[in-house]
Design an enzyme around this catalytic site. Structure first.
Site, PDB file in Angstrom:
ATOM      1  N   ALA A   1       0.865  -1.172   0.000  1.00  0.00           N
ATOM      2  CA  ALA A   1       0.000   0.000   0.000  1.00  0.00           C
ATOM      3  C   ALA A   1       0.908   1.230   0.000  1.00  0.00           C
ATOM      4  CB  ALA A   1      -0.880  -0.013   1.240  1.00  0.00           C
TER       5      ALA A   1
ATOM      6  N   GLY B   1       0.582  -4.966   1.020  1.00  0.00           N
ATOM      7  CA  GLY B   1      -0.665  -5.038   0.264  1.00  0.00           C
ATOM      8  C   GLY B   1      -0.488  -5.677  -1.103  1.00  0.00           C
TER       9      GLY B   1
ATOM     10  N   GLU C   1      -0.724  -9.286  -0.458  1.00  0.00           N
ATOM     11  CA  GLU C   1      -2.127  -9.577  -0.138  1.00  0.00           C
ATOM     12  C   GLU C   1      -2.996  -9.572  -1.393  1.00  0.00           C
ATOM     13  OE1 GLU C   1      -1.985  -6.453   2.901  1.00  0.00           O
ATOM     14  OE2 GLU C   1      -2.820  -7.927   4.285  1.00  0.00           O
TER      15      GLU C   1
ATOM     16  N   GLU D   1       4.832  -5.048   6.992  1.00  0.00           N
ATOM     17  CA  GLU D   1       4.108  -3.951   7.648  1.00  0.00           C
ATOM     18  C   GLU D   1       4.587  -3.682   9.068  1.00  0.00           C
ATOM     19  OE1 GLU D   1       2.700  -6.408   5.879  1.00  0.00           O
ATOM     20  OE2 GLU D   1       0.996  -5.659   4.711  1.00  0.00           O
TER      21      GLU D   1
HETATM   22  C1  HXC Z   1       5.079   4.347  -1.234  1.00  0.00           C
HETATM   23  C2  HXC Z   1       6.921   3.370  -2.149  1.00  0.00           C
HETATM   24  C3  HXC Z   1       6.570   2.123  -1.601  1.00  0.00           C
HETATM   25  C4  HXC Z   1       5.360   2.058  -0.838  1.00  0.00           C
HETATM   26  C5  HXC Z   1       8.406   1.874  -2.689  1.00  0.00           C
HETATM   27  N1  HXC Z   1       8.068   3.161  -2.819  1.00  0.00           N
HETATM   28  N2  HXC Z   1       7.514   1.229  -1.947  1.00  0.00           N
HETATM   29  N3  HXC Z   1       6.187   4.462  -1.975  1.00  0.00           N
HETATM   30  N4  HXC Z   1       4.665   3.197  -0.685  1.00  0.00           N
HETATM   31  N5  HXC Z   1       4.921   0.926  -0.313  1.00  0.00           N
HETATM   32  C6  HXC Z   1       8.791   4.198  -3.543  1.00  0.00           C
HETATM   33  C7  HXC Z   1      10.044   4.624  -2.811  1.00  0.00           C
HETATM   34  O1  HXC Z   1       9.727   5.546  -1.796  1.00  0.00           O
HETATM   35  C8  HXC Z   1      10.852   5.231  -3.914  1.00  0.00           C
HETATM   36  O2  HXC Z   1      10.362   6.515  -4.202  1.00  0.00           O
HETATM   37  C9  HXC Z   1      10.505   4.346  -5.119  1.00  0.00           C
HETATM   38  O3  HXC Z   1       9.267   3.710  -4.777  1.00  0.00           O
HETATM   39  C10 HXC Z   1      11.541   3.285  -5.361  1.00  0.00           C
HETATM   40  O4  HXC Z   1      11.761   2.577  -4.154  1.00  0.00           O
HETATM   41  P1  HXC Z   1      13.226   2.374  -3.508  1.00  0.00           P
HETATM   42  O5  HXC Z   1      13.020   2.144  -2.069  1.00  0.00           O
HETATM   43  O6  HXC Z   1      14.131   3.460  -3.919  1.00  0.00           O
HETATM   44  O7  HXC Z   1      13.667   1.025  -4.251  1.00  0.00           O
HETATM   45  P2  HXC Z   1      14.630  -0.121  -3.703  1.00  0.00           P
HETATM   46  O8  HXC Z   1      15.799   0.474  -2.993  1.00  0.00           O
HETATM   47  O9  HXC Z   1      14.874  -1.027  -4.863  1.00  0.00           O
HETATM   48  O10 HXC Z   1      13.785  -0.898  -2.590  1.00  0.00           O
HETATM   49  C11 HXC Z   1      12.639  -1.612  -2.976  1.00  0.00           C
HETATM   50  C12 HXC Z   1      11.812  -1.980  -1.718  1.00  0.00           C
HETATM   51  C13 HXC Z   1      11.557  -0.706  -0.887  1.00  0.00           C
HETATM   52  C14 HXC Z   1      12.590  -3.003  -0.871  1.00  0.00           C
HETATM   53  C15 HXC Z   1      10.535  -2.632  -2.201  1.00  0.00           C
HETATM   54  O11 HXC Z   1      10.997   0.305  -1.766  1.00  0.00           O
HETATM   55  C16 HXC Z   1      10.599  -0.899   0.256  1.00  0.00           C
HETATM   56  O12 HXC Z   1      10.956  -1.435   1.292  1.00  0.00           O
HETATM   57  N6  HXC Z   1       9.349  -0.432   0.096  1.00  0.00           N
HETATM   58  C17 HXC Z   1       8.367  -0.467   1.132  1.00  0.00           C
HETATM   59  C18 HXC Z   1       7.830  -1.866   1.271  1.00  0.00           C
HETATM   60  C19 HXC Z   1       6.779  -1.939   2.356  1.00  0.00           C
HETATM   61  O13 HXC Z   1       6.993  -1.591   3.529  1.00  0.00           O
HETATM   62  N7  HXC Z   1       5.534  -2.374   1.967  1.00  0.00           N
HETATM   63  C20 HXC Z   1       4.469  -2.447   2.871  1.00  0.00           C
HETATM   64  C21 HXC Z   1       3.711  -1.154   2.876  1.00  0.00           C
HETATM   65  S1  HXC Z   1       2.413  -1.169   4.062  1.00  0.00           S
HETATM   66  P3  HXC Z   1      11.360   7.772  -4.434  1.00  0.00           P
HETATM   67  O14 HXC Z   1      10.429   8.927  -4.581  1.00  0.00           O
HETATM   68  O15 HXC Z   1      12.252   7.825  -3.252  1.00  0.00           O
HETATM   69  O16 HXC Z   1      12.073   7.401  -5.717  1.00  0.00           O
HETATM   70  C22 HXC Z   1       1.202  -2.055   3.355  1.00  0.00           C
HETATM   71  C23 HXC Z   1      -0.039  -2.132   4.174  1.00  0.00           C
HETATM   72  C24 HXC Z   1      -0.959  -3.184   3.687  1.00  0.00           C
HETATM   73  O17 HXC Z   1       1.299  -2.578   2.303  1.00  0.00           O
HETATM   74  C25 HXC Z   1      -2.198  -3.199   4.493  1.00  0.00           C
HETATM   75  C26 HXC Z   1      -3.349  -2.642   3.785  1.00  0.00           C
HETATM   76  C27 HXC Z   1      -3.402  -2.900   2.368  1.00  0.00           C
END
Ligand code: HXC
Length: 262
Positions: free
Chosen positions: A69, A113, A116, A136
């Site tokens: 998400a 998400g 999911e 998360e």
């Molecule tokens: C918003 C995101 C994002 C996310 C990545 N980006 N994941 N933005 N929400 N979930 C954005 C980054 O901020 C970045 O933007 C760009 O995408 C590229 O990501 P990087 O981090 O630079 O890439 P990389 O170093 O290759 O790392 C990839 C990654 C990492 C390991 C997937 O992006 C990451 O850890 N993302 C978050 C994963 C996460 O926590 N997901 C769960 C979210 S909570 P910029 O602008 O800096 O270029 C969730 C809740 C679910 O899903 C419950 C309800 C549905």
């Protein structure tokens, strides 16, 4: 015009083709926000209502199916807002109402998400680059789109707890061993393999496909006895269709069946 956050295309030649939906926020690794989920829901419903479509595929980019998400859209959300807008419930679960088979074609990250969403599809075919996770807990929340329920059903309690509590990712090989994905294929063959699976489904009698999907889903929703009873009713009902007569006659006559959908 609303920005297209999902792209749709129709692939195939036969009477029933495949509807492909590609999540399209590449710069954000397909982080899922409300607008994207609205568009995904509309695309799914459009294909579900189209008699020319037999099977639907949801996919992302080479690097990410979806990295979760959209954290920037959730960061300041209050409890009261989450309740008032019915966050997740409002538009994330449209996919569960789709009657046609939905295959997730996963390459790269399927996190939070994104994982999911993949699990809400009927089955997952993964590229060997796929990585699944429920991270998360690292940002002070828990999976909120069914991950705590679907992941243990798919991979068992121990692995699900490990993933949900430590936030570690599972690679494609482990995901296949654990039963999260149905098969793993080389990344450059992902769409070919998925479209071939979809084509195999498109060639079948549409009634038995819809009913088979609903029966397998029953296995997740209730107890065993109820599920088997439901399956028996559906099984019997298929003997009222022309396609059952045709399918069995074709087998006995050593020819291909000509499905009519009746
Ligand atoms: C918003 C995101 C994002 C996310 C990545 N980006 N994941 N933005 N929400 N979930 C954005 C980054 O901020 C970045 O933007 C760009 O995408 C590229 O990501 P990087 O981090 O630079 O890439 P990389 O170093 O290759 O790392 C990839 C990654 C990492 C390991 C997937 O992006 C990451 O850890 N993302 C978050 C994963 C996460 O926590 N997901 C769960 C979210 S909570 P910029 O602008 O800096 O270029 C969730 C809740 C679910 O899903 C419950 C309800 C549905």
């Amino acid at each position: 015009m609303t920005e297209p956050l999902v792209l749709t295309q129709t692939i195939g030649e036969g009477a029933r083709r495949t509807g492909v939906i590609t999540l399209h926020r590449p710069k954000q690794l397909n982080a899922l926000n409300d607008a994207l989920m609205d568009q995904l829901g509309a695309a799914l419903q459009g294909f579900d209502a189209d008699d020319g479509i037999g099977c639907i595929v949801v996919t992302g980019s080479e690097k990410a199916f979806a990295a979760g998400a959209d954290i920037s859209a959730m960061a300041k959300k209050t409890y009261a807002e989450a309740i008032a807008e019915n966050f997740i419930g409002r538009n994330w679960e449209t996919i569960l109402t789709i009657r046609k088979p939905v295959i997730a074609a996963v390459s790269g990250f399927a996190l939070g998400g994104g994982c999911e969403l993949a699990m809400m599809c009927d089955f997952i075919i993964a590229a060997d680059t796929a990585k699944f996770g429920q991270p998360e807990i690292k940002i002070g929340i828990i999976p909120g789109a069914g991950g705590t329920q679907r992941l243990p059903r798919a991979v068992g309690k121990s692995k699900a707890m490990d993933m949900v509590l430590t936030a570690r990712m599972m690679d494609a090989a482990e995901a296949e061993r654990a039963g999260l994905v149905s098969r793993v294929v080389p990344a450059d063959k992902l769409m070919d393999e998925v479209l071939a699976a979809a084509d195999a489904i498109n060639a079948l009698s549409p009634a038995s496909v819809l009913l088979a999907k609903s029966c397998v889903n029953k296995a997740f929703e209730g107890g065993l006895a109820d599920g088997v009873q439901h399956e028996r009713r559906i099984f019997h009902s298929l003997f009222a269709t022309e396609d059952q007569k045709e399918g069995m006659a074709a087998f006995l006559e050593k020819r291909k069946p000509a499905w009519t959908g009746r």
